[in-house]
Design a protein around this motif. Structure first.
Motif, PDB file in Angstrom:
ATOM      1  N   LEU A   1       0.867  -1.277  -0.185  1.00  0.00           N
ATOM      2  CA  LEU A   1      -0.066  -0.024  -0.040  1.00  0.00           C
ATOM      3  C   LEU A   1       0.788   1.344  -0.080  1.00  0.00           C
ATOM      4  O   LEU A   1       0.364   2.267  -0.594  1.00  0.00           O
ATOM      5  CB  LEU A   1      -0.848  -0.140   1.150  1.00  0.00           C
ATOM      6  CG  LEU A   1      -2.122  -0.996   1.247  1.00  0.00           C
ATOM      7  CD1 LEU A   1      -2.659  -1.220   2.726  1.00  0.00           C
ATOM      8  CD2 LEU A   1      -2.879  -0.800   0.183  1.00  0.00           C
TER       9      LEU A   1
ATOM     10  N   GLN B   1       3.067   2.241  -4.141  1.00  0.00           N
ATOM     11  CA  GLN B   1       1.965   2.222  -5.183  1.00  0.00           C
ATOM     12  C   GLN B   1       2.639   2.315  -6.455  1.00  0.00           C
ATOM     13  O   GLN B   1       1.847   1.943  -7.499  1.00  0.00           O
ATOM     14  CB  GLN B   1       0.524   2.546  -4.827  1.00  0.00           C
ATOM     15  CG  GLN B   1      -0.116   2.176  -3.748  1.00  0.00           C
ATOM     16  CD  GLN B   1      -1.483   2.637  -3.366  1.00  0.00           C
ATOM     17  OE1 GLN B   1      -2.106   3.090  -4.340  1.00  0.00           O
ATOM     18  NE2 GLN B   1      -1.948   2.707  -1.963  1.00  0.00           N
TER      19      GLN B   1
ATOM     20  N   VAL C   1       4.000  -3.533  -7.759  1.00  0.00           N
ATOM     21  CA  VAL C   1       2.501  -3.093  -7.242  1.00  0.00           C
ATOM     22  C   VAL C   1       1.513  -2.648  -8.238  1.00  0.00           C
ATOM     23  O   VAL C   1       0.546  -3.020  -8.288  1.00  0.00           O
ATOM     24  CB  VAL C   1       2.693  -2.173  -6.158  1.00  0.00           C
ATOM     25  CG1 VAL C   1       1.285  -1.696  -5.520  1.00  0.00           C
ATOM     26  CG2 VAL C   1       3.869  -2.484  -5.048  1.00  0.00           C
ATOM     27  N   LYS C   2       1.985  -1.892  -9.280  1.00  0.00           N
ATOM     28  CA  LYS C   2       1.206  -1.625 -10.275  1.00  0.00           C
ATOM     29  C   LYS C   2       0.677  -2.851 -11.099  1.00  0.00           C
ATOM     30  O   LYS C   2      -0.496  -3.045 -11.659  1.00  0.00           O
ATOM     31  CB  LYS C   2       1.833  -0.732 -11.115  1.00  0.00           C
ATOM     32  CG  LYS C   2       2.079   0.918 -10.613  1.00  0.00           C
ATOM     33  CD  LYS C   2       2.620   1.651 -11.550  1.00  0.00           C
ATOM     34  CE  LYS C   2       2.951   3.156 -10.931  1.00  0.00           C
ATOM     35  NZ  LYS C   2       3.473   3.971 -12.259  1.00  0.00           N
TER      36      LYS C   2
ATOM     37  N   TYR D   1      -2.203  -4.478  -9.369  1.00  0.00           N
ATOM     38  CA  TYR D   1      -3.383  -3.775  -9.490  1.00  0.00           C
ATOM     39  C   TYR D   1      -4.056  -4.113 -10.718  1.00  0.00           C
ATOM     40  O   TYR D   1      -5.302  -4.321 -11.124  1.00  0.00           O
ATOM     41  CB  TYR D   1      -3.326  -2.262  -9.158  1.00  0.00           C
ATOM     42  CG  TYR D   1      -3.134  -2.085  -7.548  1.00  0.00           C
ATOM     43  CD1 TYR D   1      -3.531  -2.927  -6.687  1.00  0.00           C
ATOM     44  CD2 TYR D   1      -2.303  -0.848  -7.374  1.00  0.00           C
ATOM     45  CE1 TYR D   1      -3.043  -2.467  -5.388  1.00  0.00           C
ATOM     46  CE2 TYR D   1      -2.018  -0.558  -5.947  1.00  0.00           C
ATOM     47  CZ  TYR D   1      -2.499  -1.450  -4.886  1.00  0.00           C
ATOM     48  OH  TYR D   1      -2.231  -1.268  -3.565  1.00  0.00           O
TER      49      TYR D   1
ATOM     50  N   ARG E   1      -8.237  -1.526  -0.453  1.00  0.00           N
ATOM     51  CA  ARG E   1      -7.027  -0.833  -0.012  1.00  0.00           C
ATOM     52  C   ARG E   1      -7.550   0.375   0.836  1.00  0.00           C
ATOM     53  O   ARG E   1      -7.066   0.656   1.933  1.00  0.00           O
ATOM     54  CB  ARG E   1      -6.605  -0.156  -1.126  1.00  0.00           C
ATOM     55  CG  ARG E   1      -5.475  -1.137  -1.978  1.00  0.00           C
ATOM     56  CD  ARG E   1      -4.797  -0.340  -3.051  1.00  0.00           C
ATOM     57  NE  ARG E   1      -5.683   0.229  -3.984  1.00  0.00           N
ATOM     58  CZ  ARG E   1      -5.056   1.002  -4.878  1.00  0.00           C
ATOM     59  NH1 ARG E   1      -3.949   1.452  -4.623  1.00  0.00           N
ATOM     60  NH2 ARG E   1      -5.746   1.396  -5.870  1.00  0.00           N
TER      61      ARG E   1
END
Length: 234
Positions: free
Chosen positions: A118, A121, A126-127, A130, A175
């Motif tokens: 978190l 990001q 991490v991208k 998502y 999130r």
């Protein structure tokens, strides 16, 4: 005293991952120090590079277990949903938010790594997570759309924009709840409420299409079951 990889290589790697988890949690990816990670793990930088290519590789290895668990849970839920909605059973009471609850449990019970995700990001890994989640959710609602309509009729609210916004919102809800830092029971209650509101929104749009003669009642009823939605008017 520092150690080199040897008979206890598995232990050394585990110590590095534990130390890296603490470092990334405390300082984020950009400010994390490989030197501090090695010092806390009690190994040389050479030992670190024996197991990991660089800081990026180490970061990815730290978050990978949670990333893989989340993706696996979503994929299993998606694969359990038949694209032919005529065979969707009546949902069991209390299962309305089962997949969201499962994902939340994974993240909440692994809070330190979740906080790393978190808090970083902008990191490519991490991208990518998502993006993968959004893609899976998009496939789910595209399947729902194909099952409901041969072609989405003019005047229907269930268009590509609707599904895109719903997908993005569902992706970010978990999130948001995690960032509130609530006790688990309270966080789950918040999550359940938000998910029910989101699904009710889609259900209302399907209901509106049914009322306006854009969708046969039989298909609409199957969609309500898939969404765990209770029809509000006839």
């Amino acid at each position: 005293m520092t150690r080199r990889p040897g008979a206890n290589s598995a232990e050394t790697k585990a110590n590095l991952l534990a130390s890296a988890t603490e470092e990334f949690a405390a300082n984020g990816y950009s400010k994390a120090s490989l030197r501090r990670i090695c010092e806390k793990a009690g190994v040389t930088t050479g030992a670190l590079y024996f197991f990991f290519e660089n800081k990026n590789d180490l970061f990815v290895k730290v978050i990978d277990p949670i990333v893989l668990s989340v993706i696996e849970a979503i994929e299993e839920d998606y694969n359990d949903r038949p694209e032919n909605l005529t065979n969707v059973p009546i949902p069991e009471p209390g299962t309305e938010t089962a997949i969201s609850r499962k994902l939340f449990d994974i993240c909440y019970d692994n809070r330190k790594v979740t906080d790393i995700i978190l808090s970083n990001q902008d990191h490519p890994a991490v991208k990518a997570l998502y993006d993968r989640i959004s893609q899976i959710f998009s496939r789910r609602f595209e399947a729902l759309s194909r099952a409901l309509y041969t072609e989405i009729p003019a005047g229907s609210m269930l268009n590509a924009n609707t599904f895109s916004w719903f997908t993005q919102t569902e992706t970010f809800v978990g999130r948001y709840v995690l960032l509130l830092n609530l006790p688990k029971d309270e966080a789950i209650a918040q999550l359940d409420a938000i998910i029910r509101v989101l699904r009710a929104g889609i259900g209302t749009l399907i209901e509106t299409d049914e009322k306006n003669g854009l969708l046969p009642s039989k298909k609409a009823e199957c969609a309500y079951r898939a969404l765990h939605y209770t029809k509000q008017f006839s």
